[in-house]
Motif scaffolding. Structure first.
Motif, PDB file in Angstrom:
ATOM      1  N   GLU A 182       7.427  -2.654   6.867  1.00  0.00           N
ATOM      2  CA  GLU A 182       6.059  -3.066   7.195  1.00  0.00           C
ATOM      3  C   GLU A 182       5.317  -3.532   5.946  1.00  0.00           C
ATOM      4  N   ALA A 183       5.633  -2.927   4.781  1.00  0.00           N
ATOM      5  CA  ALA A 183       5.006  -3.349   3.531  1.00  0.00           C
ATOM      6  C   ALA A 183       5.455  -4.757   3.135  1.00  0.00           C
ATOM      7  N   ARG A 184       6.562  -5.184   3.685  1.00  0.00           N
ATOM      8  CA  ARG A 184       7.101  -6.506   3.358  1.00  0.00           C
ATOM      9  C   ARG A 184       6.082  -7.606   3.652  1.00  0.00           C
ATOM     10  N   ASP A 185       5.354  -7.488   4.745  1.00  0.00           N
ATOM     11  CA  ASP A 185       4.345  -8.486   5.078  1.00  0.00           C
ATOM     12  C   ASP A 185       3.224  -8.498   4.047  1.00  0.00           C
ATOM     13  N   GLN A 186       2.852  -7.310   3.557  1.00  0.00           N
ATOM     14  CA  GLN A 186       1.790  -7.233   2.551  1.00  0.00           C
ATOM     15  C   GLN A 186       2.217  -7.934   1.262  1.00  0.00           C
TER      16      GLN A 186
ATOM     17  N   GLU B 253       0.838  -1.201   0.000  1.00  0.00           N
ATOM     18  CA  GLU B 253       0.000   0.000   0.000  1.00  0.00           C
ATOM     19  C   GLU B 253       0.871   1.247   0.000  1.00  0.00           C
ATOM     20  N   PRO B 254       0.515   2.248  -0.819  1.00  0.00           N
ATOM     21  CA  PRO B 254       1.302   3.494  -0.869  1.00  0.00           C
ATOM     22  C   PRO B 254       1.433   4.120   0.515  1.00  0.00           C
ATOM     23  N   GLY B 255       2.630   4.584   0.824  1.00  0.00           N
ATOM     24  CA  GLY B 255       2.874   5.231   2.110  1.00  0.00           C
ATOM     25  C   GLY B 255       3.254   4.293   3.231  1.00  0.00           C
ATOM     26  N   THR B 256       3.146   2.989   2.997  1.00  0.00           N
ATOM     27  CA  THR B 256       3.534   2.024   4.028  1.00  0.00           C
ATOM     28  C   THR B 256       5.052   1.898   4.070  1.00  0.00           C
ATOM     29  N   PRO B 257       5.670   2.034   5.240  1.00  0.00           N
ATOM     30  CA  PRO B 257       7.129   1.893   5.321  1.00  0.00           C
ATOM     31  C   PRO B 257       7.592   0.557   4.757  1.00  0.00           C
TER      32      PRO B 257
ATOM     33  N   ARG C 127      11.236   6.210   6.242  1.00  0.00           N
ATOM     34  CA  ARG C 127      10.842   5.503   5.011  1.00  0.00           C
ATOM     35  C   ARG C 127      10.858   3.988   5.191  1.00  0.00           C
ATOM     36  N   LEU C 128      11.796   3.489   5.986  1.00  0.00           N
ATOM     37  CA  LEU C 128      11.921   2.045   6.173  1.00  0.00           C
ATOM     38  C   LEU C 128      10.961   1.501   7.214  1.00  0.00           C
ATOM     39  N   GLY C 129      10.701   2.284   8.264  1.00  0.00           N
ATOM     40  CA  GLY C 129       9.916   1.755   9.361  1.00  0.00           C
ATOM     41  C   GLY C 129      10.751   0.841  10.254  1.00  0.00           C
ATOM     42  N   ASP C 130      10.095   0.279  11.222  1.00  0.00           N
ATOM     43  CA  ASP C 130      10.784  -0.555  12.208  1.00  0.00           C
ATOM     44  C   ASP C 130      11.033  -1.943  11.643  1.00  0.00           C
TER      45      ASP C 130
END
Length: 730
Positions: free
Chosen positions: A354-358, A347-351, A461-464
């Motif tokens: 965290e987007a890795r799971d998606q 999803e756009p804007g997801t670090p 940008r990366l997130g945790d």
């Protein structure tokens, strides 16, 4: 009504005329009512706080509401206990309303609803700060108190109408503000709420939409305005409340934040987050100053910060070659188009982390869909859940996915820029070959202040990287709790059946326990593993920045990331920018991404005596002829002194002996070590934003050359509120 055992007024003999009962009897009576109300209010708030703490914690929104109420009541109680009658700043008498209105740090009503104090931030209190002789705003007179040790040591009346002083005003040749300027400094910023002037108050109460720039030279009250505006906006603007993000206050350095630490609590506001730019990044505490000015310049652009996006995108490109995924039942082809489709699921804007799971879940869905029609070994159909479980354990698939969309650490990403020239050239193609080489360093993670905006952008940008693992642990813990509670419910239902429970009560119990909502509510979410909240991560509804002229374009990006609304109060002085500030505020701010910009100017120097400003002005004008040098409105009567550096200790000893209170500061002597807390030793840069009764400059010509040296000398000289001494070595 409770009467005060002693008078609230402690006027010295020289002010005997002001002790006339005709002038202060009304105040005495009013303060007696305030004292009684304070005692009752403290007892009521304490009781309410105790009751709220004893109440069940609840879960979800109920728990959040309870915590918010405890925070509100605690802050209210702390403010009430912090002050006594000195909650009151002063009073004002309307031209058409002879009954005085008393203004306080907080609003206060007695048990009958009578308003004893109006909150200084309320519209009703605005004339107290904003009235002038040109525009009295409906006032006949205004009285300001000076409190010492909980009693009034002096007060001043200002009269706005010809009959305004009759019966309730004592004429005086000094306003409260001018009289307060001669007071000794302390290690913390003085309480100045009662002395806010009309020009400052207008800025404090300005709206919060867009960016408001407060431009002013030394001593014009910029910091006072910035702090009071923080408290005012939280009180008056519902768009900025704590649940909407609240307010972040950014100061230039840690000594500054220590100096102003007491101001916001004294204004009745403890909810403002305060920090320096270093505090926004974990590596900030240990970051060094960049040794090479050219490297610092290259890293300071907003363009370099935006290169982080390309650096991350490099790790989000889907594989261009397919692979065969082997399962227990059949082989499935995973083509390049499948990889691309899975990557588009982020999803756009997801670090990134965290987007890795998606992406992973979409990849599994694609594989499950392509597996349709296959059967298990016993001829039965393979369930989607069973197939997903098998795919999650597929080592070859996991290896390929980890290579295609890896978990990334911000420090590793940024350090790669400084150690892999080809990577830096790809991410920042505008850099020349020499620039790329200049940015390389042996220890890629020897962080400098110039690296902080890049680390911050990378982390945002990366997130945790732990988010995915933490989420899985939470889901596993939640599932285990629900399974346990389901077993408990089954046991309770069985026990109810064995006991022969019947009737409405028994059936109601069984029906309730069978309900899915009831079983979910039995799960204790408070015991699930969570991450510590980063209170400085934002987003914030409004950000206040003091000494903003020092921020680079890259550092501004750190703040823009935390304030999507672009609602800022920007406080600074272009003439105090150590590295120069040749453009206008509007040009600078539009370049970094702000568009709605208003400018307010402060031009009166309330702090620095004219003798000191007369010496400081030529210093800055020699480097910046158009510097906005403010006009001092008071004389200290003490000329600037000069002498040899060897006189330093005797000057300090003599000043300490002659002055029982106050703070002195030695600026420019790194070897000097104070032996008393009443004397500080700072660099010119760390003295910015502070003020001292005595300032001793040691070898100011050694502060540097060009703009930086001139600004450091100008800043250091204008820290003095009473006396300036300049010492030079032979």
């Amino acid at each position: 009504m409770t009467s005060l055992t002693t008078s609230v007024f402690a006027l010295p003999d020289r002010l005997a005329a002001k002790a006339d009962p005709a002038l202060i009897a009304g105040d005495e009576e009013h303060f007696a009512a305030v004292a009684e109300c304070l005692e009752q209010t403290i007892a009521e708030v304490s009781g309410l706080l105790d009751a709220t703490r004893r109440a069940p914690g609840g879960i979800g929104r109920a728990a959040m509401d309870r915590d918010a109420e405890i925070h509100r009541l605690t802050a209210r109680l702390r403010a009430l206990r912090r002050f006594g009658l000195d909650l009151c700043l002063g009073r004002m008498v309307g031209a058409d309303a002879p009954e005085p209105v008393y203004v306080g740090r907080l609003g206060l009503k007695d048990s009958t609803g009578r308003q004893l104090l109006v909150d200084w931030r309320s519209p009703a209190a605005e004339p107290f700060f904003g009235a002038t002789h040109a525009d009295p705003m409906g006032l006949a007179s205004r009285r300001r108190y000076r409190w010492t040790g909980g009693r009034i040591g002096d007060y001043w009346d200002e009269v706005f109408t010809s009959d305004g002083f009759v019966g309730h005003a004592a004429l005086d040749d000094q306003s409260a503000f001018i009289a307060s300027l001669g007071g000794d400094r302390s290690a913390r910023m003085r309480d100045v709420l009662g002395t806010i002037q009309a020009d400052q108050d207008a800025i404090i109460r300005a709206g919060s939409r867009g960016a408001l720039v407060v431009d002013g030279g030394p001593g014009t009250g910029k910091t006072v305005v910035a702090l009071h505006r923080s408290a005012y906006l939280l009180y008056s603007d519902p768009r900025l409340g704590h649940r909407r993000g609240g307010v972040l206050f950014v100061g230039p350095h840690r000594p500054y934040l220590d100096y102003v630490a007491d101001v916001l609590p004294s204004l009745g506001e403890e909810g403002v987050q305060t920090c320096t730019l270093r505090d926004l990044v974990a590596e900030g505490a240990g970051a060094a100053i960049e040794a090479d000015p050219e490297v610092a310049r290259l890293k300071s652009s907003a363009e370099m910060v935006k290169a982080i996006e390309k650096a991350v995108r490099f790790y989000e490109e889907p594989p261009t070659e397919g692979m065969t995924v082997t399962t227990h039942w059949s082989d499935v082809w995973l083509g390049a188009d499948d990889w691309a489709a899975a990557f588009e699921a982020a999803e756009p804007g997801t670090p990134h982390n965290e987007a890795r799971d998606q992406v992973w879940e979409e990849l599994l869905t694609i594989l499950v869909d392509k597996h349709e029609g296959d059967t298990s070994a016993d001829g039965g159909e393979v369930s989607a859940d069973l197939l997903r479980k098998s795919l999650r354990q597929n080592r070859e698939l996991l290896t390929a996915f980890n290579r295609a969309w890896p978990l990334l650490e911000a420090a590793d990403l940024v350090s790669d820029l400084w150690s892999v020239p080809a990577y830096l050239r790809m991410c920042a193609p505008w850099l020349g070959r020499d620039d790329v080489q200049r940015l390389q360093r042996a220890d890629a993670q020897a962080w400098t202040v110039s690296d902080l905006p890049l680390l911050d952008a990378a982390r945002q940008r990366l997130g945790d990287p732990e988010a995915s693992r933490r989420k899985r642990r939470q889901e596993a813990a939640l599932a285990a709790q629900r399974e346990h509670m389901a077993q408990v419910v089954d046991n309770l239902i069985a026990a109810a059946a064995d006991s022969g429970a019947d009737g409405d009560d028994g059936e109601g119990l069984v029906t309730m326990l069978r309900g899915e909502d009831a079983q979910v509510s039995l799960v204790n979410e408070a015991e699930l593993p969570t991450a510590d909240p980063d209170l400085l991560a934002g987003p914030f509804a409004h950000i206040v920045v003091d000494e903003a002229q020092e921020l680079t374009d890259a550092e501004w990006q750190m703040l823009l990331l935390r304030c999507p609304s672009r609602s800022f109060t920007i406080v600074g002085d272009r003439a105090q920018a150590r590295h120069g500030f040749t453009e206008s505020w509007r040009e600078r701010l539009e370049r970094i991404g702000l568009d709605r910009i208003d400018l307010a100017s402060l031009s009166i120097n309330y702090r620095t005596p004219e003798e000191i400003m007369a010496a400081a002005e030529p210093v800055i004008r020699a480097a910046l002829p158009d510097a906005n040098v403010p006009t001092s409105i008071r004389s200290g009567g003490v000329p600037v002194a000069h002498g040899p550096a060897s006189d330093l200790h005797s000057i300090l000893d003599g000043w300490l002996t002659a002055h029982a209170d106050g703070i002195a500061c030695v600026i420019g002597d790194p070897d000097f070590r104070p032996t008393t807390p009443r004397v500080r030793s700072l660099t010119p840069e760390l003295s910015k934003g502070l003020e001292f009764d005595l300032v001793v400059l040691v070898d100011p010509d050694n502060f540097g050359t060009g703009i930086e040296g001139a600004v450091d000398r100008y800043v250091a000289m204008t820290r003095a509120t009473q006396q300036l001494v300049v010492l030079t070595s032979p």
